[in-house]
Design an enzyme around this catalytic site. Structure first.
Site, PDB file in Angstrom:
ATOM      1  N   ASN A   7       0.856  -1.181   0.000  1.00 58.20           N
ATOM      2  CA  ASN A   7       0.000   0.000   0.000  1.00 58.20           C
ATOM      3  C   ASN A   7       0.895   1.236   0.000  1.00 58.20           C
ATOM      4  O   ASN A   7       1.496   1.577   1.008  1.00 58.20           O
ATOM      5  CB  ASN A   7      -0.885  -0.040   1.259  1.00 58.20           C
ATOM      6  CG  ASN A   7      -1.835   1.135   1.341  1.00 58.20           C
ATOM      7  OD1 ASN A   7      -1.835   2.019   0.479  1.00 58.20           O
ATOM      8  ND2 ASN A   7      -2.642   1.157   2.382  1.00 58.20           N
ATOM      9  N   ARG A  91      -2.552  -1.978  -3.379  1.00 57.90           N
ATOM     10  CA  ARG A  91      -3.726  -1.127  -3.176  1.00 57.90           C
ATOM     11  C   ARG A  91      -3.561   0.123  -4.045  1.00 57.90           C
ATOM     12  O   ARG A  91      -2.523   0.778  -4.011  1.00 57.90           O
ATOM     13  CB  ARG A  91      -3.796  -0.726  -1.717  1.00 57.90           C
ATOM     14  CG  ARG A  91      -4.979   0.146  -1.448  1.00 57.90           C
ATOM     15  CD  ARG A  91      -4.950   0.619  -0.029  1.00 57.90           C
ATOM     16  NE  ARG A  91      -6.202   1.289   0.265  1.00 57.90           N
ATOM     17  CZ  ARG A  91      -6.593   1.606   1.475  1.00 57.90           C
ATOM     18  NH1 ARG A  91      -5.848   1.302   2.500  1.00 57.90           N
ATOM     19  NH2 ARG A  91      -7.718   2.223   1.673  1.00 57.90           N
ATOM     20  N   HIS A 180     -12.647   3.632   0.367  1.00 60.28           N
ATOM     21  CA  HIS A 180     -12.697   2.553   1.374  1.00 60.28           C
ATOM     22  C   HIS A 180     -13.430   1.335   0.831  1.00 60.28           C
ATOM     23  O   HIS A 180     -14.006   0.543   1.586  1.00 60.28           O
ATOM     24  CB  HIS A 180     -13.459   2.991   2.653  1.00 60.28           C
ATOM     25  CG  HIS A 180     -12.783   4.042   3.467  1.00 60.28           C
ATOM     26  ND1 HIS A 180     -13.485   5.042   4.099  1.00 60.28           N
ATOM     27  CD2 HIS A 180     -11.480   4.235   3.789  1.00 60.28           C
ATOM     28  CE1 HIS A 180     -12.645   5.823   4.771  1.00 60.28           C
ATOM     29  NE2 HIS A 180     -11.414   5.352   4.589  1.00 60.28           N
ATOM     30  N   HIS A 208     -17.845   2.773   8.193  1.00 62.55           N
ATOM     31  CA  HIS A 208     -16.382   2.688   8.352  1.00 62.55           C
ATOM     32  C   HIS A 208     -15.974   3.983   9.050  1.00 62.55           C
ATOM     33  O   HIS A 208     -15.862   5.039   8.416  1.00 62.55           O
ATOM     34  CB  HIS A 208     -15.729   2.545   6.970  1.00 62.55           C
ATOM     35  CG  HIS A 208     -14.231   2.497   7.018  1.00 62.55           C
ATOM     36  ND1 HIS A 208     -13.500   1.376   6.682  1.00 62.55           N
ATOM     37  CD2 HIS A 208     -13.308   3.440   7.360  1.00 62.55           C
ATOM     38  CE1 HIS A 208     -12.216   1.631   6.822  1.00 62.55           C
ATOM     39  NE2 HIS A 208     -12.077   2.877   7.235  1.00 62.55           N
ATOM     40  N   LEU A 209     -15.791   3.893  10.369  1.00 59.70           N
ATOM     41  CA  LEU A 209     -15.535   5.101  11.161  1.00 59.70           C
ATOM     42  C   LEU A 209     -14.122   5.049  11.742  1.00 59.70           C
ATOM     43  O   LEU A 209     -13.847   4.281  12.670  1.00 59.70           O
ATOM     44  CB  LEU A 209     -16.565   5.215  12.302  1.00 59.70           C
ATOM     45  CG  LEU A 209     -18.050   5.049  11.912  1.00 59.70           C
ATOM     46  CD1 LEU A 209     -18.945   5.143  13.137  1.00 59.70           C
ATOM     47  CD2 LEU A 209     -18.464   6.068  10.862  1.00 59.70           C
ATOM     48  N   ARG A 241     -10.942  16.070   8.310  1.00 60.70           N
ATOM     49  CA  ARG A 241     -11.664  16.498   7.099  1.00 60.70           C
ATOM     50  C   ARG A 241     -13.077  16.962   7.449  1.00 60.70           C
ATOM     51  O   ARG A 241     -13.737  16.356   8.288  1.00 60.70           O
ATOM     52  CB  ARG A 241     -11.750  15.344   6.092  1.00 60.70           C
ATOM     53  CG  ARG A 241     -10.455  15.142   5.335  1.00 60.70           C
ATOM     54  CD  ARG A 241     -10.517  13.898   4.479  1.00 60.70           C
ATOM     55  NE  ARG A 241      -9.694  12.852   5.038  1.00 60.70           N
ATOM     56  CZ  ARG A 241      -9.705  11.582   4.654  1.00 60.70           C
ATOM     57  NH1 ARG A 241     -10.516  11.205   3.677  1.00 60.70           N
ATOM     58  NH2 ARG A 241      -8.920  10.694   5.208  1.00 60.70           N
ATOM     59  N   GLU A 334     -14.879   0.060  15.550  1.00 64.29           N
ATOM     60  CA  GLU A 334     -14.573  -1.219  16.209  1.00 64.29           C
ATOM     61  C   GLU A 334     -14.361  -1.075  17.714  1.00 64.29           C
ATOM     62  O   GLU A 334     -14.590  -2.012  18.471  1.00 64.29           O
ATOM     63  CB  GLU A 334     -13.291  -1.822  15.607  1.00 64.29           C
ATOM     64  CG  GLU A 334     -13.492  -2.354  14.208  1.00 64.29           C
ATOM     65  CD  GLU A 334     -12.167  -2.678  13.522  1.00 64.29           C
ATOM     66  OE1 GLU A 334     -11.206  -3.065  14.204  1.00 64.29           O
ATOM     67  OE2 GLU A 334     -12.107  -2.525  12.289  1.00 64.29           O
ATOM     68  N   GLU A 384      -8.240  -4.828   5.545  1.00 65.63           N
ATOM     69  CA  GLU A 384      -8.081  -4.514   4.128  1.00 65.63           C
ATOM     70  C   GLU A 384      -6.959  -5.320   3.499  1.00 65.63           C
ATOM     71  O   GLU A 384      -7.058  -5.749   2.351  1.00 65.63           O
ATOM     72  CB  GLU A 384      -7.869  -3.011   3.950  1.00 65.63           C
ATOM     73  CG  GLU A 384      -9.145  -2.250   4.295  1.00 65.63           C
ATOM     74  CD  GLU A 384      -8.999  -0.747   4.252  1.00 65.63           C
ATOM     75  OE1 GLU A 384      -9.254  -0.176   3.198  1.00 65.63           O
ATOM     76  OE2 GLU A 384      -8.624  -0.147   5.274  1.00 65.63           O
TER      77      GLU A 384
HETATM   78  P1  AMP Z   1      -8.348   4.265  11.861  1.00 62.80           P
HETATM   79  O1  AMP Z   1      -8.213   5.413  10.928  1.00 62.80           O
HETATM   80  O2  AMP Z   1      -9.342   3.244  11.401  1.00 62.80           O
HETATM   81  O3  AMP Z   1      -7.028   3.657  12.247  1.00 62.80           O
HETATM   82  O4  AMP Z   1      -8.960   4.855  13.224  1.00 62.80           O
HETATM   83  C1  AMP Z   1      -8.255   5.786  13.985  1.00 62.80           C
HETATM   84  C2  AMP Z   1      -9.207   6.422  14.993  1.00 62.80           C
HETATM   85  O5  AMP Z   1      -9.754   5.406  15.843  1.00 62.80           O
HETATM   86  C3  AMP Z   1      -8.504   7.407  15.907  1.00 62.80           C
HETATM   87  O6  AMP Z   1      -9.221   8.641  15.935  1.00 62.80           O
HETATM   88  C4  AMP Z   1      -8.583   6.754  17.278  1.00 62.80           C
HETATM   89  O7  AMP Z   1      -8.752   7.685  18.298  1.00 62.80           O
HETATM   90  C5  AMP Z   1      -9.838   5.928  17.153  1.00 62.80           C
HETATM   91  N1  AMP Z   1      -9.833   4.907  18.200  1.00 62.80           N
HETATM   92  C6  AMP Z   1      -8.976   3.873  18.366  1.00 62.80           C
HETATM   93  N2  AMP Z   1      -9.274   3.204  19.509  1.00 62.80           N
HETATM   94  C7  AMP Z   1     -10.326   3.838  20.081  1.00 62.80           C
HETATM   95  C8  AMP Z   1     -11.092   3.659  21.274  1.00 62.80           C
HETATM   96  N3  AMP Z   1     -10.823   2.675  22.119  1.00 62.80           N
HETATM   97  N4  AMP Z   1     -12.108   4.511  21.518  1.00 62.80           N
HETATM   98  C9  AMP Z   1     -12.372   5.515  20.674  1.00 62.80           C
HETATM   99  N5  AMP Z   1     -11.698   5.753  19.540  1.00 62.80           N
HETATM  100  C10 AMP Z   1     -10.688   4.923  19.240  1.00 62.80           C
END
Ligand code: AMP
Length: 397
Positions: A7, A91, A180, A208-209, A241, A334, A384
Site C-alpha cells: 500500500n 492497493r 474505502h 467505516h468510522l 476532514r 470497532e 483490508e
Molecule cells: P483508523 O483510521 O481506522 O485507524 O482509526 C483511527 C481512529 O480510531 C482514531 O481517531 C482513534 O482515536 C480511534 N480509536 C482507536 N481506539 C479507540 C477507542 N478505544 N475509543 C475511541 N476511539 C478509538
C-alpha cells in the site's frame, strides 16, 4: 507460498507478507517519510518485537529495496528469496470509471491507472511508482491492482451524479466515486456470512468510522450509495476532514481570510472535522477525554460526528427501503462502544436495540443487537490487507 500486499501513499509504503494458505500475517512493515528528511522503517516479524530504524529513502524505489532486504534477510527475513511470493497485491486509490473490479497488472493496466492520476494526483502516482519498482525486482511474479473505488462502481447514476451541468461529468468525469471500497465490501460480506444470510438478498449499511470515515449502502451485495464523493473529502465529519459543506461557505471564507484554493482545501482536509470543531485533537480518544473533563467544544465535535452518522444511516435506510443490518468497522467503529450505543439509541425508531454486554466486547466479530432488534447490528473488524490478499490470489488463479 506467500502473498505480498503493498500500500503506497504519497510518502509511505506499507507492506504485509501473508501466508497464502493459512492467511497468517508473517511480517509487517512501514516505510515512512519517503523523499523527506528523517525517513524510517518499522518492521515486525510474526511473534517478535517491532524494530524501528532510520534509512535513506529518496524515492519509493529504495523503500521497495529495503522491504526486499527485510523480508529475505537471514536474520530478519521470513523467506529466502522473493520467488516464494506467489503474487503481489497493490492497493490503488483511484480506478475511476475504468476499473469496476481488481485487475491483473499488465502494461495496459498501468496505462489505465495513469489515466486515473488526474483524479487522485497524490495517491495514484505513488502506487504506480511502487508497482514499477516491485516489477523491476520481481518481473516474473504476477501482480494485481485492488482499487479503493471499484466496489462503488455499481452505484446507479442517481447516486453518483452531482447536480451540476452534465457536460462536466462527460468532459471531466466529475461524479461521486467513493472510497474505502475494499473495507466496505469485506465487512458487508463478512456480516452476511456471520448472520448466515444470503449476501445478495440483504440491505446493509456499513459505517467505516476511523480517522477517515465513510458510510455505504450495500443492497443485494452491491454498493448503491456512499458518503465520500469525487474525493475522500465529502460526507461525514472526519478526524481532520470537514465532510459535507456548502461550497458557498468556501468562497466566503476565501475572501475573508484571503486564502488561495490550495490553502482552503488544506483547511478542509487537514484542519477541519473533529479537530477543527474541538480544537483539541483529531484522535477520538483525546476528544473523548477532553469532553469528559467538561470541554464543550470537544463534546460538540463528538455530537456532530454522531449526528451526521445517524443522518446518513437514516438516509440510506430510506434509499434502500429499509435495512437488515448495520455494520461498524475501523478504529472508532470497532473500539468505541459508547459511540455505537449513542448512534443505535438514536435509531431506536427503526426498531434497533443494542445488547450492552455484546457491545462491550472487543477485537472479534460480534452481533451487538438484541435478539428482538429489527435490524442486526454488528461489529466486524476490517482487514483490508487480508481482503487485498484474497482478491489477489483469486485473480491470479
Ligand atoms: P483508523 O483510521 O481506522 O485507524 O482509526 C483511527 C481512529 O480510531 C482514531 O481517531 C482513534 O482515536 C480511534 N480509536 C482507536 N481506539 C479507540 C477507542 N478505544 N475509543 C475511541 N476511539 C478509538
Amino acid at each position: 507460498m506467500y502473498t505480498l500486499v503493498i500500500n503506497c501513499g504519497s510518502s509511505s509504503l506499507k507492506f504485509q507478507l501473508i501466508h497464502t494458505e493459512s492467511e497468517e500475517v508473517m511480517a509487517i512493515g512501514l516505510c515512512e517519510r519517503i523523499g523527506i528528511e528523517g525517513s524510517k522503517v518499522t518492521y515486525q516479524r510474526k511473534g517478535e518485537e517491532k524494530s524501528v530504524t532510520e534509512a535513506s529513502m529518496p524515492t519509493h524505489k529504495e523503500a521497495v529495496k529495503i522491504m526486499q532486504k527485510l523480508l529475505t534477510d537471514e536474520q530478519s527475513g521470513m523467506i529466502k528469496t522473493l520467488n516464494e511470493v506467489r503474487a503481489v497485491g497493490h492497493r490503488v486509490a483511484h480506478g475511476g470509471e475504468i476499473f469496476t473490479s481488481s485487475a491483473l497488472i499488465t502494461e495496459e493496466t498501468l496505462k489505465a491507472i495513469e489515466e486515473c492520476c488526474a483524479l487522485a494526483p497524490l495517491h495514484n502516482p505513488a502506487s504506480l511508482t511502487g508497482i514499477r519498482a516491485c516489477k523491476e525486482l520481481m518481473p516474473e511474479t504476477p501482480m494485481v491492482a485492488v482499487f479503493d473505488t471499484a466496489f462503488h462502481q455499481t452505484m446507479p447514476e442517481m447516486s453518483y451524479l452531482y447536480g451540476i451541468p452534465y457536460e462536466y461529468y462527460e468532459k471531466y468525469k466529475v461524479r461521486r466515486y467513493g472510497f474505502h471500497g475494499t473495507s466496505h465490501s469485506y465487512v458487508s460480506m463478512r456480516a452476511a456470512n456471520y448472520l448466515n444470510r444470503n449476501y445478495e438478498g440483504m440491505k446493509i449499511v456499513v459505517c467505516h468510522l476511523g480517522n477517515g470515515s465513510s458510510i455505504s449502502a450495500v443492497q443485494n451485495g452491491k454498493s448503491v450509495d456512499t458518503s465520500m464523493g469525487f474525493t475522500p473529502l465529502e460526507g461525514l465529519l472526519m478526524g481532520t476532514r470537514s465532510g459535507d459543506i456548502d461550497p458557498g461557505a468556501m468562497q466566503f471564507l476565501m475572501m475573508k481570510e484571503d486564502l488561495t484554493i490550495a490553502e482552503m482545501l488544506d483547511v478542509l482536509n487537514r484542519k477541519s472535522g473533529v479537530l477543527g470543531v474541538s480544537g483539541v485533537s483529531s484522535d477520538f480518544r483525546d476528544i473523548m477525554k477532553a469532553a469528559e473533563e467538561g470541554n464543550h467544544r470537544a463534546q460538540t465535535a463528538l455530537d456532530s460526528f454522531t449526528y451526521r452518522v445517524v443522518k446518513y444511516i437514516g438516509a440510506y435506510a430510506a434509499a434502500m427501503g429499509g435495512i437488515d443490518a448495520i455494520v461498524f468497522t475501523a478504529g472508532v467503529g470497532e473500539n468505541d462502544e459508547s459511540m455505537r450505543k449513542k448512534i443505535c439509541n438514536q435509531l431506536a425508531f427503526l426498531g434497533i436495540a443494542v445488547n450492552e454486554e455484546a457491545n462491550s466486547k472487543r477485537g472479534s466479530e460480534q452481533l451487538i443487537s438484541t435478539a428482538d432488534s429489527k435490524v442486526a447490528v454488528l461489529v466486524i473488524p476490517t482487514n483490508e490487507e487480508l481482503a487485498i490478499a484474497r482478491e489477489t490470489i483469486s485473480i491470479v488463479q
